[in-house]
Design a protein around this motif. Structure first.
Motif, PDB file in Angstrom:
ATOM      1  N   GLN A  18       3.094  -8.353 -44.670  1.00 57.07           N
ATOM      2  CA  GLN A  18       4.258  -7.325 -44.930  1.00 57.07           C
ATOM      3  C   GLN A  18       5.146  -7.086 -43.853  1.00 57.07           C
ATOM      4  O   GLN A  18       6.163  -7.572 -43.298  1.00 57.07           O
ATOM      5  N   ILE A  19       3.977  -7.651 -42.793  1.00 56.12           N
ATOM      6  CA  ILE A  19       4.372  -7.590 -41.474  1.00 56.12           C
ATOM      7  C   ILE A  19       4.419  -8.335 -40.529  1.00 56.12           C
ATOM      8  O   ILE A  19       5.369  -8.840 -39.348  1.00 56.12           O
ATOM      9  N   GLU A  20       3.654  -9.952 -40.394  1.00 57.79           N
ATOM     10  CA  GLU A  20       3.182 -10.532 -39.846  1.00 57.79           C
ATOM     11  C   GLU A  20       4.414 -11.758 -39.692  1.00 57.79           C
ATOM     12  O   GLU A  20       4.426 -12.285 -38.059  1.00 57.79           O
ATOM     13  N   GLY A  21       4.761 -12.119 -40.626  1.00 60.98           N
ATOM     14  CA  GLY A  21       4.842 -13.302 -40.399  1.00 60.98           C
ATOM     15  C   GLY A  21       4.168 -14.280 -39.490  1.00 60.98           C
ATOM     16  O   GLY A  21       2.765 -14.133 -40.240  1.00 60.98           O
ATOM     17  N   ALA A  22       4.534 -15.578 -38.784  1.00 58.35           N
ATOM     18  CA  ALA A  22       4.161 -16.527 -39.176  1.00 58.35           C
ATOM     19  C   ALA A  22       2.686 -16.819 -39.874  1.00 58.35           C
ATOM     20  O   ALA A  22       1.737 -17.193 -39.550  1.00 58.35           O
ATOM     21  N   GLY A  49       7.609 -13.713 -47.002  1.00 53.59           N
ATOM     22  CA  GLY A  49       6.421 -12.935 -45.873  1.00 53.59           C
ATOM     23  C   GLY A  49       7.039 -13.908 -44.791  1.00 53.59           C
ATOM     24  O   GLY A  49       6.286 -14.148 -43.554  1.00 53.59           O
ATOM     25  N   ALA A  50       7.794 -15.358 -44.487  1.00 48.57           N
ATOM     26  CA  ALA A  50       7.330 -16.162 -43.970  1.00 48.57           C
ATOM     27  C   ALA A  50       7.654 -15.420 -42.107  1.00 48.57           C
ATOM     28  O   ALA A  50       6.689 -16.245 -41.318  1.00 48.57           O
ATOM     29  N   LEU A  51       8.315 -15.210 -42.397  1.00 49.83           N
ATOM     30  CA  LEU A  51       8.799 -14.326 -41.100  1.00 49.83           C
ATOM     31  C   LEU A  51       8.781 -12.691 -40.385  1.00 49.83           C
ATOM     32  O   LEU A  51       7.710 -12.309 -39.712  1.00 49.83           O
ATOM     33  N   ALA A  52       9.168 -11.917 -41.578  1.00 48.11           N
ATOM     34  CA  ALA A  52       8.672 -10.426 -41.957  1.00 48.11           C
ATOM     35  C   ALA A  52       9.022  -9.723 -40.785  1.00 48.11           C
ATOM     36  O   ALA A  52      10.362 -10.064 -40.096  1.00 48.11           O
ATOM     37  N   CYS A  53       7.998  -8.536 -40.400  1.00 50.03           N
ATOM     38  CA  CYS A  53       8.598  -8.457 -38.937  1.00 50.03           C
ATOM     39  C   CYS A  53       8.592  -8.747 -37.656  1.00 50.03           C
ATOM     40  O   CYS A  53       8.222  -8.376 -36.794  1.00 50.03           O
ATOM     41  N   ASP A  54       7.939 -10.418 -37.611  1.00 53.05           N
ATOM     42  CA  ASP A  54       7.112 -11.085 -36.463  1.00 53.05           C
ATOM     43  C   ASP A  54       6.926 -10.664 -35.584  1.00 53.05           C
ATOM     44  O   ASP A  54       6.648 -10.488 -34.662  1.00 53.05           O
ATOM     45  N   HIS A  55       5.200  -9.563 -36.375  1.00 52.27           N
ATOM     46  CA  HIS A  55       4.874  -8.856 -35.811  1.00 52.27           C
ATOM     47  C   HIS A  55       3.558 -10.121 -35.113  1.00 52.27           C
ATOM     48  O   HIS A  55       2.357  -9.090 -33.761  1.00 52.27           O
ATOM     49  N   TYR A  56       3.164 -10.585 -35.935  1.00 44.22           N
ATOM     50  CA  TYR A  56       2.465 -10.836 -35.483  1.00 44.22           C
ATOM     51  C   TYR A  56       2.778 -11.894 -33.370  1.00 44.22           C
ATOM     52  O   TYR A  56       1.246 -11.835 -32.888  1.00 44.22           O
ATOM     53  N   HIS A  57       4.454 -11.838 -33.653  1.00 40.67           N
ATOM     54  CA  HIS A  57       4.388 -11.970 -31.864  1.00 40.67           C
ATOM     55  C   HIS A  57       4.332 -10.760 -31.029  1.00 40.67           C
ATOM     56  O   HIS A  57       4.822 -10.886 -30.167  1.00 40.67           O
ATOM     57  N   ARG A  58       4.717  -9.955 -31.968  1.00 41.99           N
ATOM     58  CA  ARG A  58       5.634  -8.659 -31.414  1.00 41.99           C
ATOM     59  C   ARG A  58       4.839  -7.219 -31.537  1.00 41.99           C
ATOM     60  O   ARG A  58       5.299  -6.453 -31.027  1.00 41.99           O
ATOM     61  N   TYR A  59       3.191  -7.368 -31.665  1.00 43.77           N
ATOM     62  CA  TYR A  59       2.026  -6.526 -32.073  1.00 43.77           C
ATOM     63  C   TYR A  59       2.130  -6.066 -30.627  1.00 43.77           C
ATOM     64  O   TYR A  59       2.098  -4.217 -30.787  1.00 43.77           O
ATOM     65  N   LYS A  60       2.193  -5.768 -29.818  1.00 40.23           N
ATOM     66  CA  LYS A  60       2.199  -5.222 -28.353  1.00 40.23           C
ATOM     67  C   LYS A  60       3.764  -4.406 -28.098  1.00 40.23           C
ATOM     68  O   LYS A  60       3.203  -3.037 -28.196  1.00 40.23           O
ATOM     69  N   GLU A  61       4.402  -4.993 -28.417  1.00 38.41           N
ATOM     70  CA  GLU A  61       5.993  -4.199 -27.745  1.00 38.41           C
ATOM     71  C   GLU A  61       5.613  -3.324 -29.537  1.00 38.41           C
ATOM     72  O   GLU A  61       5.914  -1.725 -29.904  1.00 38.41           O
ATOM     73  N   ASP A  62       5.349  -3.533 -30.867  1.00 41.35           N
ATOM     74  CA  ASP A  62       4.957  -2.528 -31.703  1.00 41.35           C
ATOM     75  C   ASP A  62       4.145  -1.214 -31.792  1.00 41.35           C
ATOM     76  O   ASP A  62       3.729   0.036 -31.771  1.00 41.35           O
ATOM     77  N   ILE A  63       3.174  -1.974 -30.752  1.00 40.04           N
ATOM     78  CA  ILE A  63       1.908  -0.971 -30.417  1.00 40.04           C
ATOM     79  C   ILE A  63       2.479   0.078 -29.176  1.00 40.04           C
ATOM     80  O   ILE A  63       2.186   1.430 -29.465  1.00 40.04           O
ATOM     81  N   GLN A  64       3.460  -0.408 -28.722  1.00 38.34           N
ATOM     82  CA  GLN A  64       3.862   0.825 -27.744  1.00 38.34           C
ATOM     83  C   GLN A  64       4.680   1.843 -29.057  1.00 38.34           C
ATOM     84  O   GLN A  64       5.111   2.551 -28.203  1.00 38.34           O
ATOM     85  N   LEU A  65       5.637   1.469 -29.989  1.00 44.72           N
ATOM     86  CA  LEU A  65       6.145   2.542 -30.311  1.00 44.72           C
ATOM     87  C   LEU A  65       5.379   3.469 -30.874  1.00 44.72           C
ATOM     88  O   LEU A  65       6.396   4.465 -31.351  1.00 44.72           O
ATOM     89  N   MET A  66       4.811   2.963 -31.815  1.00 45.09           N
ATOM     90  CA  MET A  66       3.413   3.172 -32.387  1.00 45.09           C
ATOM     91  C   MET A  66       2.947   4.843 -31.130  1.00 45.09           C
ATOM     92  O   MET A  66       2.826   5.935 -31.709  1.00 45.09           O
TER      93      MET A  66
END
Ligand code: GAL
Length: 462
Positions: A18-22, A49-66
């Motif tokens: 649902q979120i990774e993309g890639a 879900g090919a791109l989804a939230c692009d979390h695979y590339h953005r996990y660091k930003e996402d964790i900062q949001l969390m």
């Protein structure tokens, strides 16, 4: 005034597809959801879900949001085909590295990882070559995959969930066919469920035998909506109880009591597979906690055969087997999933679990709501979501004050994401994601433009 205990776990949840993309990056193999979503007509607007939230590339930003949200725990899932592209055999080191980096980054931010091993993205090769969850060897393949994850991440991950919502895999995936792998059958759901339970149990046995020194906890997450008897008539009371047993006890009874509920055996006959004595022993006691995903409530009435005409999806199970007629109260508010907002149903659900399974520690591993959010002046007015969370959390608190061992709560979801057959149309996120912009920009430079910090709103309102 009651308060949540100090050690209560507050978290948010997502899942890999649902979120990774890639979807094809760094050696990832295709999953049944990559295949299913690419079939015209299966997903709203043909989205994937090919791109989804692009979390695979953005996990660091996402964790900062969390981190900025104050989240203390994060439930995510590992994509089986990212670490084992064909489900068995060759390991994809880059896939393992991604999850290892994600876990490290979470720990750096003081966020405790809760890891789900299976949130529906089965390696496509296992579906094609081995009939997926219907095949004889699937439980062993899953256990081997789980072993690999314990080995690589168990030094840092202390909370494991084997399967997310086996009911959905069985009913929506193999009964109604509205989710991958798109099977439509009246018997396959029971076989798939049987193999899912065996897979869960085998993974837990491996974890306990080989990785006991890691001192972690392992369990399963089941979903269940509350079923309220439509009237006081005994046949409606029985119908509601039967509906709950076909929904939740189907999966929880074998784990907490050692076998399927009697009402299912009676009604299903030979369509319900039987556990051998050895299998019953293998499964019994294989959950350190009771994981519950809960979203809504419906009235249940004796079916009188009417349920034959209702869809399986709307009926919360194989309708003709249960013979339960479901309905909603006209006064109930609906989310954009058409799920009714009924906080007292959540409390009743918790109390039912508490009583039937002898006061287990419970974690709500998902609860949340979708609304058609729009950004106006850089903000989303999500008063309805605020009200939803306030209502359900108050129900949780009431249950705790009446003795239910509820230990934690994970909001679904951290951010808007690919909502399965509904594509990007349904927004469950605590963060707004501007998918249109994300889609248009070149992948390397894609940024989220529409992040709106709803937490401010939630904080302001307590
Ligand atoms: C659950 C599922 C999640 C999410 C949620 C909202 O059934 O585990 O992946 O989609 O429902 O529909």
């Amino acid at each position: 005034m009651h308060q949540f205990p100090n050690n209560f776990i507050w978290g948010t949840a997502t899942s890999s597809y649902q979120i990774e993309g890639a979807a094809t990056k760094d050696g990832k193999g295709p999953s049944i959801w990559d295949a299913f979503s690419s079939i015209p007509g299966k997903v709203h607007k043909g989205e994937t879900g090919a791109l989804a939230c692009d979390h695979y590339h953005r996990y660091k930003e996402d964790i900062q949001l969390m981190k900025a949200m104050g989240v203390k725990a994060y439930r995510f899932s590992i994509a089986w085909p990212r670490v084992l592209p064909t489900g068995k055999g060759a390991i994809n080191k880059r896939g393992l590295q991604f999850y290892s980096d994600l876990i490290d980054e979470l720990l750096k931010a003081d966020i405790v990882p809760w890891v789900t091993l299976y949130h529906w993205d089965l390696p496509l090769a296992l579906q094609m070559e081995d009939d997926g969850w219907l095949g004889d060897s699937i439980a062993d393949y899953f256990a081997t995959y789980a072993d690999l994850c314990f080995e690589h991440f168990g030094d840092r991950v202390k909370h494991w969930i084997t399967l997310n919502e086996p009911w959905v895999v069985a009913i929506l995936g193999h009964g109604q066919g509205v989710f991958a792998p798109g099977r439509n059958s009246n018997s396959e759901p029971y076989l798939a469920a049987h193999n899912l339970l065996l897979a869960h149990a085998k993974a837990v046995q491996i974890y306990r035998k080989k990785y006991g020194h890691q001192n972690g906890q392992i369990g399963i997450t089941n979903n269940c909506d509350w079923r309220e008897p439509l009237t006081k008539r005994s046949e409606d009371q029985e119908a509601a109880e039967r509906a709950l047993q076909f929904f939740l006890a189907w999966f929880a009874d074998p784990i907490y009591k050692g076998d399927y509920p009697a009402v299912m055996k009676k009604r299903l006959g030979s369509r319900l597979p039987q556990f051998s004595t050895a299998e019953k022993e293998l499964i019994l006691g294989t959950s350190d906690f009771f994981g519950l995903n809960h979203y809504t409530t419906m009235y249940a009435a004796h079916g009188d055969g009417r349920s034959k005409k209702q869809s399986v999806y709307g009926n919360g199970g194989i309708s003709e087997d249960q013979d339960v007629h479901l309905s909603q109260d006209k006064s109930w508010d609906l989310t954009s999933m058409n799920w009714a907002v009924v906080p007292w149903g959540c409390k009743k659900m918790l109390k039912w679990i508490d009583a039937r399974y002898d006061r287990p520690p419970i974690y709500i591993t998902e609860n949340g709501c979708a609304y058609p959010d729009q950004v106006v002046d850089g903000k989303v007015d999500d008063q309805k979501r605020v009200d939803f969370y306030r209502g359900y959390l108050t129900a949780c608190l009431d249950a705790i004050s009446e003795g239910v061992q509820l230990k934690g709560y994970f909001a679904w979801s951290f951010m808007d994401n690919f909502e399965w057959a509904s594509g990007y149309d349904k927004r469950f996120g605590l963060h707004y994601v501007d998918f249109e912009t994300l889609e248009r920009l070149p992948k390397e430079s894609a940024r989220w433009i529409g992040q709106v910090m709803r937490r401010n709103r939630l904080n302001e309102q307590g």
